[in-house]
Design a protein around this motif. Sequence first.
Motif, PDB file in Angstrom:
ATOM      1  N   TYR A  83       0.886  -1.169   0.000  1.00  0.00           N
ATOM      2  CA  TYR A  83       0.000   0.000   0.000  1.00  0.00           C
ATOM      3  C   TYR A  83       0.921   1.215   0.000  1.00  0.00           C
ATOM      4  CZ  TYR A  83      -3.257   3.656   1.036  1.00  0.00           C
ATOM      5  OH  TYR A  83      -3.976   4.825   0.947  1.00  0.00           O
ATOM      6  N   LEU A  84       0.949   1.943  -1.105  1.00  0.00           N
ATOM      7  CA  LEU A  84       1.909   3.035  -1.302  1.00  0.00           C
ATOM      8  C   LEU A  84       1.215   4.321  -1.744  1.00  0.00           C
ATOM      9  CD1 LEU A  84       4.446   0.912  -3.404  1.00  0.00           C
ATOM     10  CD2 LEU A  84       4.613   1.398  -0.967  1.00  0.00           C
ATOM     11  N   ALA A  85      -0.056   4.471  -1.393  1.00  0.00           N
ATOM     12  CA  ALA A  85      -0.843   5.545  -2.001  1.00  0.00           C
ATOM     13  C   ALA A  85      -0.847   6.836  -1.196  1.00  0.00           C
ATOM     14  CB  ALA A  85      -2.265   5.045  -2.250  1.00  0.00           C
ATOM     15  N   HIS A  86      -1.721   6.941  -0.241  1.00  0.00           N
ATOM     16  CA  HIS A  86      -1.973   8.217   0.424  1.00  0.00           C
ATOM     17  C   HIS A  86      -1.264   8.285   1.777  1.00  0.00           C
ATOM     18  CE1 HIS A  86      -4.901   9.015  -2.693  1.00  0.00           C
ATOM     19  NE2 HIS A  86      -5.434   7.828  -2.475  1.00  0.00           N
ATOM     20  N   LEU A  87      -1.505   9.374   2.482  1.00  0.00           N
ATOM     21  CA  LEU A  87      -0.867   9.579   3.788  1.00  0.00           C
ATOM     22  C   LEU A  87      -1.598   8.789   4.866  1.00  0.00           C
ATOM     23  CD1 LEU A  87      -0.014  13.362   3.482  1.00  0.00           C
ATOM     24  CD2 LEU A  87       1.631  11.539   3.969  1.00  0.00           C
ATOM     25  N   ASN A  88      -1.647   7.475   4.654  1.00  0.00           N
ATOM     26  CA  ASN A  88      -2.246   6.552   5.621  1.00  0.00           C
ATOM     27  C   ASN A  88      -1.141   5.654   6.165  1.00  0.00           C
ATOM     28  OD1 ASN A  88      -4.496   6.392   3.023  1.00  0.00           O
ATOM     29  ND2 ASN A  88      -5.097   7.325   4.947  1.00  0.00           N
ATOM     30  N   PHE A 433      -4.886  -0.943  -9.176  1.00  0.00           N
ATOM     31  CA  PHE A 433      -5.865  -0.940  -8.087  1.00  0.00           C
ATOM     32  C   PHE A 433      -6.876  -2.070  -8.268  1.00  0.00           C
ATOM     33  CE2 PHE A 433      -9.776   0.836  -6.046  1.00  0.00           C
ATOM     34  CZ  PHE A 433      -9.279   0.908  -4.746  1.00  0.00           C
ATOM     35  N   ALA A 434      -7.329  -2.278  -9.499  1.00  0.00           N
ATOM     36  CA  ALA A 434      -8.312  -3.334  -9.773  1.00  0.00           C
ATOM     37  C   ALA A 434      -7.734  -4.719  -9.528  1.00  0.00           C
ATOM     38  CB  ALA A 434      -8.805  -3.218 -11.211  1.00  0.00           C
ATOM     39  N   SER A 435      -6.435  -4.861  -9.711  1.00  0.00           N
ATOM     40  CA  SER A 435      -5.803  -6.159  -9.453  1.00  0.00           C
ATOM     41  C   SER A 435      -5.651  -6.431  -7.967  1.00  0.00           C
ATOM     42  CB  SER A 435      -4.418  -6.201 -10.117  1.00  0.00           C
ATOM     43  OG  SER A 435      -3.485  -5.400  -9.394  1.00  0.00           O
ATOM     44  N   GLY A 436      -5.564  -5.369  -7.173  1.00  0.00           N
ATOM     45  CA  GLY A 436      -5.356  -5.517  -5.734  1.00  0.00           C
ATOM     46  C   GLY A 436      -3.927  -5.808  -5.346  1.00  0.00           C
ATOM     47  N   ASP A 437      -3.013  -5.919  -6.330  1.00  0.00           N
ATOM     48  CA  ASP A 437      -1.628  -6.275  -6.030  1.00  0.00           C
ATOM     49  C   ASP A 437      -0.877  -5.164  -5.311  1.00  0.00           C
ATOM     50  OD1 ASP A 437      -1.834  -8.806  -7.210  1.00  0.00           O
ATOM     51  OD2 ASP A 437      -1.400  -7.986  -9.208  1.00  0.00           O
ATOM     52  N   ALA A 438      -1.272  -3.929  -5.558  1.00  0.00           N
ATOM     53  CA  ALA A 438      -0.657  -2.774  -4.913  1.00  0.00           C
ATOM     54  C   ALA A 438      -1.596  -1.594  -5.087  1.00  0.00           C
ATOM     55  CB  ALA A 438       0.714  -2.466  -5.505  1.00  0.00           C
ATOM     56  N   VAL A 439      -1.382  -0.557  -4.276  1.00  0.00           N
ATOM     57  CA  VAL A 439      -2.172   0.667  -4.391  1.00  0.00           C
ATOM     58  C   VAL A 439      -1.201   1.835  -4.420  1.00  0.00           C
ATOM     59  CG1 VAL A 439      -4.028   2.074  -3.445  1.00  0.00           C
ATOM     60  CG2 VAL A 439      -4.040  -0.403  -3.061  1.00  0.00           C
ATOM     61  N   VAL A 440      -1.293   2.645  -5.478  1.00  0.00           N
ATOM     62  CA  VAL A 440      -0.483   3.854  -5.584  1.00  0.00           C
ATOM     63  C   VAL A 440      -1.418   5.037  -5.814  1.00  0.00           C
ATOM     64  CG1 VAL A 440       1.464   2.553  -6.515  1.00  0.00           C
ATOM     65  CG2 VAL A 440      -0.128   3.679  -8.087  1.00  0.00           C
ATOM     66  N   ALA A 441      -0.904   6.222  -5.579  1.00  0.00           N
ATOM     67  CA  ALA A 441      -1.711   7.429  -5.753  1.00  0.00           C
ATOM     68  C   ALA A 441      -1.357   8.099  -7.069  1.00  0.00           C
ATOM     69  CB  ALA A 441      -1.488   8.382  -4.587  1.00  0.00           C
ATOM     70  N   LYS A 452       2.313   8.318  -7.702  1.00  0.00           N
ATOM     71  CA  LYS A 452       2.942   8.719  -6.445  1.00  0.00           C
ATOM     72  C   LYS A 452       3.055   7.549  -5.483  1.00  0.00           C
ATOM     73  CE  LYS A 452       0.570  11.427  -3.671  1.00  0.00           C
ATOM     74  NZ  LYS A 452      -0.028  12.579  -2.987  1.00  0.00           N
ATOM     75  N   PHE A 453       4.244   7.391  -4.907  1.00  0.00           N
ATOM     76  CA  PHE A 453       4.453   6.517  -3.762  1.00  0.00           C
ATOM     77  C   PHE A 453       4.453   7.393  -2.511  1.00  0.00           C
ATOM     78  CE2 PHE A 453       7.281   3.055  -5.965  1.00  0.00           C
ATOM     79  CZ  PHE A 453       6.159   2.563  -6.615  1.00  0.00           C
ATOM     80  N   THR A 454       3.587   7.110  -1.568  1.00  0.00           N
ATOM     81  CA  THR A 454       3.652   7.740  -0.252  1.00  0.00           C
ATOM     82  C   THR A 454       4.096   6.657   0.719  1.00  0.00           C
ATOM     83  OG1 THR A 454       1.832   9.211  -0.850  1.00  0.00           O
ATOM     84  CG2 THR A 454       2.428   9.093   1.476  1.00  0.00           C
ATOM     85  N   LEU A 455       5.328   6.741   1.157  1.00  0.00           N
ATOM     86  CA  LEU A 455       5.944   5.674   1.944  1.00  0.00           C
ATOM     87  C   LEU A 455       5.815   5.985   3.431  1.00  0.00           C
ATOM     88  CD1 LEU A 455       9.126   5.444  -0.300  1.00  0.00           C
ATOM     89  CD2 LEU A 455       7.169   3.888  -0.341  1.00  0.00           C
ATOM     90  N   LEU A 456       4.931   5.266   4.102  1.00  0.00           N
ATOM     91  CA  LEU A 456       4.770   5.443   5.547  1.00  0.00           C
ATOM     92  C   LEU A 456       4.831   4.113   6.283  1.00  0.00           C
ATOM     93  CD1 LEU A 456       2.057   8.246   5.945  1.00  0.00           C
ATOM     94  CD2 LEU A 456       4.478   8.355   6.540  1.00  0.00           C
ATOM     95  N   ASN A 457       5.246   3.073   5.587  1.00  0.00           N
ATOM     96  CA  ASN A 457       5.308   1.742   6.205  1.00  0.00           C
ATOM     97  C   ASN A 457       6.755   1.276   6.273  1.00  0.00           C
ATOM     98  OD1 ASN A 457       4.993  -0.875   7.079  1.00  0.00           O
ATOM     99  ND2 ASN A 457       3.357  -1.375   5.654  1.00  0.00           N
ATOM    100  N   PRO A 458       7.335   1.203   7.461  1.00  0.00           N
ATOM    101  CA  PRO A 458       8.714   0.720   7.579  1.00  0.00           C
ATOM    102  C   PRO A 458       8.903  -0.719   7.100  1.00  0.00           C
ATOM    103  CG  PRO A 458       8.018   1.835   9.591  1.00  0.00           C
ATOM    104  CD  PRO A 458       6.783   1.635   8.758  1.00  0.00           C
ATOM    105  N   GLU A 459       7.807  -1.460   6.932  1.00  0.00           N
ATOM    106  CA  GLU A 459       7.913  -2.836   6.444  1.00  0.00           C
ATOM    107  C   GLU A 459       8.054  -2.899   4.923  1.00  0.00           C
ATOM    108  OE1 GLU A 459       8.082  -5.664   8.315  1.00  0.00           O
ATOM    109  OE2 GLU A 459       8.243  -4.290  10.015  1.00  0.00           O
ATOM    110  N   THR A 460       7.781  -1.808   4.237  1.00  0.00           N
ATOM    111  CA  THR A 460       7.983  -1.766   2.794  1.00  0.00           C
ATOM    112  C   THR A 460       9.477  -1.822   2.494  1.00  0.00           C
ATOM    113  OG1 THR A 460       5.973  -0.462   2.466  1.00  0.00           O
ATOM    114  CG2 THR A 460       7.582  -0.412   0.695  1.00  0.00           C
TER     115      THR A 460
END
Length: 488
Positions: A83-88, A433-441, A452-460
């Motif tokens: 999940y690399l999309a928004h500021l979540n 997004f339709a594939s569900g494999d990843a989410v980008v903005a 856009k990649f919004t990187l807020l996950n240290p596990e990425t």
Amino acid sequence: MRSHLLNDTTAEHYRRSVTEGIERVAAKLATTDRPFTGVAVDALSPRIDAIDLDKPLHDTAAVLDELEDVYLRDAVYFHHPRYLAHLNCPVVIPAVLGEAILSAVNSSLDTWDQSAGGTLIERKLIDWTTDRIGLGENADGVFTSGGTQSNLQALLLAREEAKPGRDGWEGPAGFAKLRIFASEVSHFSVKKSAKLLGLSEDSVVCLPVDHDKRMQTVALARELERCKQDGLVPMAVVATAGTTDFGSIDPLPEIAELCAQYGVWMHVDAAYGCGLLASVRHRDRIDGIERADSVTVDYHKSFFQPVSSSAVLVRDASTLRHATYHAEYLNPRRMVQERIPNQVDKSLQTTRRFDALKLWMTLRVMGADGIGQLFDEVCDLAVEGWKLLAADPRFDVVVQPTLSTLVFRYIPAAVTDPSEIDRANLYARKALFASGDAVVAGTKVGGRHYLKFTLLNPETTVDDMAAVLDLIAGHAEQYLGESLDRAS
């Protein structure tokens, strides 16, 4: 139906129900192998529409089964590394524990007689944050629902502080003289707040940015002087410490100097960049924030807190009086003399959740350095992502990251039509997004569509980013191939 009220007689029912729900969510988290199922609106809507809310199931297990079908299975999971999309952000466990506690006790943070210790905990956290910023001994603030509300309140205070001693403030004509200065990549809530505050459409002056997407202070100085010469009133400068699209940080020290020179309220929107307040290695990136008159922070972005957890902070506690109204049934004026702390005196909200508890639990378990280390990790990851993109001839990356955001787009070798490249990138994002494999903005830069990649996950990991880039390229090439077939 009283058996469902949470009280001393239903404590065991509460324990069983919540435990069952937690076990379902824990199992879901443990087995989620992609951030999204790819379900379409038209597929999910009939399932929810078919539910008759006037026919309850009367059984927690049955409701949880139903919830699996209409929500849990198809939710977008921010904890997944692709999940690399928004500021979540993924959330930390101590904060989730705090969420469970505050929901059950259900304190309301508007008055002391509804919260007691909750009031003091929130105040302690406000003091902790203003100290981290460096706003001084007279600073104060209050928790809010998010950055948009924080920005609105800050600009309300700025508007009211701009009024005293000036002529012609009665009615719309007075407000028409006010001007707010912000960069062209500042948050949309600046313009939204201006409208809500009754200002004119041209009250927000959008300033150009430099190559790194930072406000050009030469342009700010020019516009401030023009404002003065035209007999207008500079109400506020909104500096951004972490723009939504680029993570760019405006030159805060230079902006502070200009605000001091022209006597203008300086607001710093640090909804995204506030994680640097806890940073172990990168705190200097927001030097100058200590000179602000007000600051927005979103703990639910870069402090890894569940939504919602935000605050607006001010240098001068007395300016919060502009949000104060007294009601005899709630916070009569006499309570001020009696030194009874009512947070509603500072807030735009009345009834308000004890969201501060989540941050309190996090700091008491992990400490500020623990939060800062996580944020430093995603900032470092963005640097590695930029290197990856810069070395890949398939992609154009806009700027080097200041925080943890990367803006880029796929550039096919055999296509030169900018509009066709736009369509390929839009298609790639939608197909991914339709594939569900990843989410980008997505966003626009110079009128062109970018991803856009919004990187807020240290596990990425870098491998995750490389894999998603390959997926994007594959979807884009599929679109271009089909487009070529259609043309022939």
